[in-house]
Enzyme design. Sequence first.
Site, PDB file in Angstrom:
ATOM      1  N   ILE A  33       0.825  -1.215   0.000  1.00  0.00           N
ATOM      2  CA  ILE A  33       0.000   0.000   0.000  1.00  0.00           C
ATOM      3  C   ILE A  33       0.863   1.270   0.000  1.00  0.00           C
ATOM      4  O   ILE A  33       0.391   2.356  -0.320  1.00  0.00           O
ATOM      5  CB  ILE A  33      -0.998  -0.038   1.181  1.00  0.00           C
ATOM      6  N   HIS A 101       8.236 -11.577   5.822  1.00  0.00           N
ATOM      7  CA  HIS A 101       7.750 -11.263   4.477  1.00  0.00           C
ATOM      8  C   HIS A 101       8.897 -10.954   3.528  1.00  0.00           C
ATOM      9  O   HIS A 101       9.979 -10.570   3.944  1.00  0.00           O
ATOM     10  CB  HIS A 101       6.765 -10.084   4.497  1.00  0.00           C
TER      11      HIS A 101
END
Length: 137
Positions: A33, A101
């Site tokens: 984002i 991640h």
Amino acid sequence: MLAENCIFCKIVRNDIPSKIIYENDETLAFLDIFPIAEGHTIVVPKKHYENIEAIPDEILISVIKIVKKLATLLHDKLNFEGYNILQNNFKAAGQVVQHFHFHIIPRNFNDSRFRLAIPREQAIEEDLDQILKIIKG
Ligand SMILES: [Zn+2]
């Protein structure tokens, strides 16, 4: 950080909407984002593991396979010139979300938002030997 408060766990549970580009039983991939570049993608295991030391090998293997698959797909579809695969561990190394991640960060020759300009000097051999002794000791 508890999994209940983890932003990536919330994305996995769909408590927070995301732009999912790939999903299987163990792995989720979605568009960042706060992208560094168009197509900047985050790939996470669906289960909460804080970092590379915590993630079981078999989960890590399945996640990195998806990273490869998606890096290839993004490279093919979005037409950028290269990409970085980044994986940060612990806050000192820039890990912001404490849920393991990978970043896939598209790059072009003339991009300016993300630069790996790390000053380096050739090591002194005795220093390397000393470090090797500590690591192997
Ligand atoms: Zn999490």
